[in-house]
Design a protein around this motif. Sequence first.
Motif, mmCIF file in Angstrom:
data_model
loop_
_atom_site.group_PDB
_atom_site.id
_atom_site.type_symbol
_atom_site.label_atom_id
_atom_site.label_comp_id
_atom_site.label_asym_id
_atom_site.label_seq_id
_atom_site.Cartn_x
_atom_site.Cartn_y
_atom_site.Cartn_z
ATOM 1 N N LEU A 120 -1.433 3.676 -3.850
ATOM 2 C CA LEU A 120 -0.218 3.949 -3.065
ATOM 3 C C LEU A 120 -0.305 5.317 -2.405
ATOM 4 O O LEU A 120 0.138 5.490 -1.262
ATOM 5 C CB LEU A 120 1.019 3.869 -3.964
ATOM 6 C CG LEU A 120 1.370 2.496 -4.549
ATOM 7 C CD1 LEU A 120 2.673 2.574 -5.339
ATOM 8 C CD2 LEU A 120 1.474 1.448 -3.474
ATOM 9 N N MET A 121 -0.856 6.294 -3.112
ATOM 10 C CA MET A 121 -1.034 7.628 -2.536
ATOM 11 C C MET A 121 -1.905 7.544 -1.287
ATOM 12 O O MET A 121 -1.616 8.172 -0.260
ATOM 13 C CB MET A 121 -1.664 8.553 -3.566
ATOM 14 C CG MET A 121 -2.033 9.936 -3.054
ATOM 15 S SD MET A 121 -3.145 10.818 -4.179
ATOM 16 C CE MET A 121 -4.658 9.862 -3.979
ATOM 17 N N GLY A 122 -2.979 6.760 -1.351
ATOM 18 C CA GLY A 122 -3.868 6.647 -0.202
ATOM 19 C C GLY A 122 -3.246 5.939 0.978
ATOM 20 O O GLY A 122 -3.681 6.132 2.122
ATOM 21 N N SER A 123 -2.216 5.098 0.732
ATOM 22 C CA SER A 123 -1.558 4.359 1.821
ATOM 23 C C SER A 123 -0.315 5.051 2.335
ATOM 24 O O SER A 123 0.405 4.501 3.184
ATOM 25 C CB SER A 123 -1.184 2.954 1.319
ATOM 26 O OG SER A 123 -2.302 2.262 0.835
ATOM 27 N N CYS A 124 -0.038 6.243 1.837
ATOM 28 C CA CYS A 124 1.218 6.929 2.158
ATOM 29 C C CYS A 124 1.099 7.747 3.439
ATOM 30 O O CYS A 124 0.015 8.209 3.814
ATOM 31 C CB CYS A 124 1.594 7.838 0.994
ATOM 32 S SG CYS A 124 3.274 8.427 1.050
ATOM 33 N N THR A 125 2.228 7.935 4.118
ATOM 34 C CA THR A 125 2.286 8.777 5.313
ATOM 35 C C THR A 125 2.403 10.240 4.897
ATOM 36 O O THR A 125 2.768 10.540 3.748
ATOM 37 C CB THR A 125 3.494 8.391 6.184
ATOM 38 O OG1 THR A 125 4.691 8.527 5.397
ATOM 39 C CG2 THR A 125 3.379 6.951 6.663
ATOM 40 N N PRO A 126 2.096 11.182 5.779
ATOM 41 C CA PRO A 126 2.238 12.598 5.437
ATOM 42 C C PRO A 126 3.651 12.941 4.974
ATOM 43 O O PRO A 126 4.636 12.505 5.579
ATOM 44 C CB PRO A 126 1.884 13.311 6.744
ATOM 45 C CG PRO A 126 0.978 12.365 7.447
ATOM 46 C CD PRO A 126 1.488 10.984 7.120
ATOM 47 N N GLN A 127 3.751 13.689 3.897
ATOM 48 C CA GLN A 127 5.011 14.096 3.259
ATOM 49 C C GLN A 127 5.834 12.890 2.816
ATOM 50 O O GLN A 127 7.056 12.977 2.686
ATOM 51 C CB GLN A 127 5.868 14.983 4.196
ATOM 52 C CG GLN A 127 5.134 16.086 4.896
ATOM 53 C CD GLN A 127 4.514 17.112 3.972
ATOM 54 O OE1 GLN A 127 4.393 16.892 2.791
ATOM 55 N NE2 GLN A 127 4.094 18.248 4.527
ATOM 56 N N ILE A 129 6.561 9.356 0.227
ATOM 57 C CA ILE A 129 6.513 8.908 -1.165
ATOM 58 C C ILE A 129 6.557 7.390 -1.171
ATOM 59 O O ILE A 129 7.431 6.791 -0.534
ATOM 60 C CB ILE A 129 7.702 9.460 -1.981
ATOM 61 C CG1 ILE A 129 7.801 10.977 -1.853
ATOM 62 C CG2 ILE A 129 7.591 9.058 -3.441
ATOM 63 C CD1 ILE A 129 9.085 11.555 -2.437
ATOM 64 N N LEU A 130 5.635 6.759 -1.870
ATOM 65 C CA LEU A 130 5.629 5.312 -2.038
ATOM 66 C C LEU A 130 5.768 4.984 -3.521
ATOM 67 O O LEU A 130 5.110 5.596 -4.369
ATOM 68 C CB LEU A 130 4.341 4.695 -1.494
ATOM 69 C CG LEU A 130 4.183 4.597 0.030
ATOM 70 C CD1 LEU A 130 2.902 3.858 0.378
ATOM 71 C CD2 LEU A 130 5.374 3.909 0.669
ATOM 72 N N CYS A 131 6.620 4.005 -3.835
ATOM 73 C CA CYS A 131 6.856 3.594 -5.221
ATOM 74 C C CYS A 131 6.611 2.103 -5.356
ATOM 75 O O CYS A 131 6.764 1.345 -4.390
ATOM 76 C CB CYS A 131 8.294 3.905 -5.646
ATOM 77 S SG CYS A 131 8.745 5.647 -5.538
ATOM 78 N N ASP A 132 6.269 1.677 -6.555
ATOM 79 C CA ASP A 132 6.112 0.250 -6.805
ATOM 80 C C ASP A 132 7.449 -0.352 -7.226
ATOM 81 O O ASP A 132 8.459 0.350 -7.389
ATOM 82 C CB ASP A 132 5.033 0.005 -7.857
ATOM 83 C CG ASP A 132 5.451 0.513 -9.233
ATOM 84 O OD1 ASP A 132 6.366 1.368 -9.297
ATOM 85 O OD2 ASP A 132 4.860 0.072 -10.236
ATOM 86 N N GLU A 133 7.450 -1.662 -7.416
ATOM 87 C CA GLU A 133 8.699 -2.371 -7.714
ATOM 88 C C GLU A 133 9.243 -2.007 -9.092
ATOM 89 O O GLU A 133 10.457 -1.930 -9.295
ATOM 90 C CB GLU A 133 8.456 -3.876 -7.631
ATOM 91 C CG GLU A 133 9.724 -4.712 -7.665
ATOM 92 C CD GLU A 133 9.483 -6.159 -7.317
ATOM 93 O OE1 GLU A 133 10.449 -6.865 -6.979
ATOM 94 O OE2 GLU A 133 8.308 -6.594 -7.371
ATOM 95 N N GLU A 134 8.358 -1.780 -10.054
ATOM 96 C CA GLU A 134 8.803 -1.432 -11.406
ATOM 97 C C GLU A 134 9.548 -0.100 -11.412
ATOM 98 O O GLU A 134 10.557 0.053 -12.109
ATOM 99 C CB GLU A 134 7.589 -1.372 -12.344
ATOM 100 C CG GLU A 134 7.940 -1.248 -13.808
ATOM 101 C CD GLU A 134 8.490 -2.530 -14.404
ATOM 102 O OE1 GLU A 134 8.908 -2.503 -15.572
ATOM 103 O OE2 GLU A 134 8.518 -3.550 -13.693
ATOM 104 N N THR A 135 9.058 0.868 -10.639
ATOM 105 C CA THR A 135 9.759 2.157 -10.547
ATOM 106 C C THR A 135 11.143 1.976 -9.942
ATOM 107 O O THR A 135 12.126 2.574 -10.401
ATOM 108 C CB THR A 135 8.938 3.146 -9.704
ATOM 109 O OG1 THR A 135 7.642 3.304 -10.287
ATOM 110 C CG2 THR A 135 9.618 4.499 -9.625
#
Length: 715
Positions: A120-127, A129-135
């Motif tokens: 998810l970190m690698g697919s994220c835009t600058p600045q 935050i990406l979270c999964d469904e469990e979070t």
Amino acid sequence: IFINGAGLDVMSSKGATTAQELMVSVQKACYQHEGTLNKFLIDDKGMLFLLVFGLPPLVHTDDPTRAVLACFDMVKIFKRLDLVGRFGVTTGRSYCGVCGSARRMEYTVLGDCVNLSARLMGSCTPQGILCDEETKNRSSTEVIFNALAPIRVKGKEGQIPVFQPVKKDGVQEIGITAEKKKLRFPWYDHPFAGNASLVAGGVANANQLNVQQLCSVKTWAGIVRMQELLGGGFDKSLHRGEQTITLDTKTSLKAPAGSPFLEGGVLVLESQTGMGKVELAEHLVTYCAKCLQILPVFGTMGPRPGDSVRLAVELLRSSLGVLRLLKPETPTDDFQALQKLAPQELSSRLPLLRQALKDTKVTERQDEILDCSLEVTIALLSSLVKQTAVLMVLQFEYGTSLFPKTLEDQGIFWKAVSKLTELVKTEMQSGKAAGHKPLVMMIICREVEEQNQAVKIAREKGSFVHLSGLTEENILEYMSNYLIVPDTMIPQALRQFVTKVTLGNPRHIRETIDQLLEHNLQVHVGANKQPKNIEVKDIDKINLASWQHTAMVGGTVCLLESLDPLEAAVLKMSTCFHGTFTLPDLAASTCSRWADATHFDFLRLFKAIRILVESNIIEAIADEEQEDDEGKREDSVIDDTKEAFGKTQYFQTRNMLIRAVGGAMVLEAQKKSVKRQALIDRALWRELPGRMEDLAKKRNAQHIPWYYEQAFRRM
């Protein structure tokens, strides 16, 4: 949390300094939310951080929320340093422990959710935050999650749903709202204080429903005591929909003599989380505002960093809400209203409050902001009691926080209480003679500070209320209210199961019934839409440890993980015994008396047992209660006078919830080993001393070899 940082050249003139500042700032943000910084690497791809929330002993029921809030704080850090950060947040079960060989090893976390966080970190835009469904599912209402298009990541066959968290805007109105004159409670926006799962209509409706169901339990000690202090019974209609607060000077209702709601004073509600103090407080505030014309002022603190500013802002805003009800011409802008109403001697300090009123997450000069707000609040309350009775509601909640910061927050809260208590004492002594209305302070907390003046006043006046679990009769009535069925329809097996699991905690009762309704409990309804009967199935096969998403099991996990290693080991071993156990039973697996263990080893083990007993985690059992699955323990007939340390003490883990959660942390092979070693120890203690005595007697007996006997006979 995986964090990738870019835009920093450590070989530049300021690169090392910037990297150091980034490292320190990220550490501070992580530790403020009680997380752990596990790794920090710098390579050709930039900087990499691995942060973990929920590593023992820093385990919390709201770790997903803490992780996301920490990311918000760290985004600000990257922006301040003109760097680019990308954040991936996931939640799940992982291995945590030491990996490597004797030459080099490190403490780390491994698992599928760890790998997904990096993706998810690698697919994220600058600045971003990406979270999964469990979070998303396990976070509280403090954060809003926007669904994004599913993405494909390495190692996963299908697409992964991802979400972008957004911090909820700070609530601008607390107490009596300006336009609609409605009551808005602070715990609507901070569910950590004890709210249950949401129902249709949001947190407010969920809380109102909880109040109706719990406070309708007629024999519950909490509501009985509140009715004595208020002078009126519980009415469900007070908690249906939004309640408009109006000024009715003709009301005939009045609190009884000796009550703090008639003469002013202090009321304390103390209990563990989930015992019903929030529901009682909501009923009390609503009844006071609607029936007794005692208007509320709120100030709450919780487990988040900077909550002292929240306390300051809530006191100011709710005080201004009461003033706007009394004087509609009061400006709607909070800062303008303060400039108009605050005493002249405080006008020079008001600019300090401007930024706090805009953003409660201010991190600088928090102590000054709180001191200033308390002075202004005391001035406003001194003016208010000349026109109306006022109820101050002060609440302090915390989780399983272990860092010293928590103790600091607790000290800040009680210091604020002490300052406000001085005003309450003054009004109690001379307010009535001056024609002032009553000023009441209500304190809601898990543990009181006994030396605080407010607590002493409450105890002296008989207005200190400690809430414990519901009785069996209360539990039956509460289950009837929650399931909306007659109490005679609830099966005995269901009643006993809920009683053993929850120990009378109302929130645990709600969660247990919700979980049972999914697979083990069904309410059959007839043609007239009235309940016909209740079907209960496989209730004896339920795995309580699998209810990890509930506050009941989550809180138990937090409790067990926060124990010291030896205490945790003792507790886990104790779950292996269905009946009673003794100190030698536990020592057989760690420091057996037959394996050259020292008295000091036994003493350390005994101290751990005593700590668990004092914490009500395990119980000390009286002699007459010594029973195992088949009845009386066989080895309990051992003569106590033969014991090396006097009378044998017996213990047992009877708490069903702790047994289930603690037992789930022990492998089956480990359970068998503990029981096998205990049985061997008992057998040795029963048989070996006697055999050793016989052997000693044989050795001490005079022995003449046979060839000497023959020689003597010939002589």
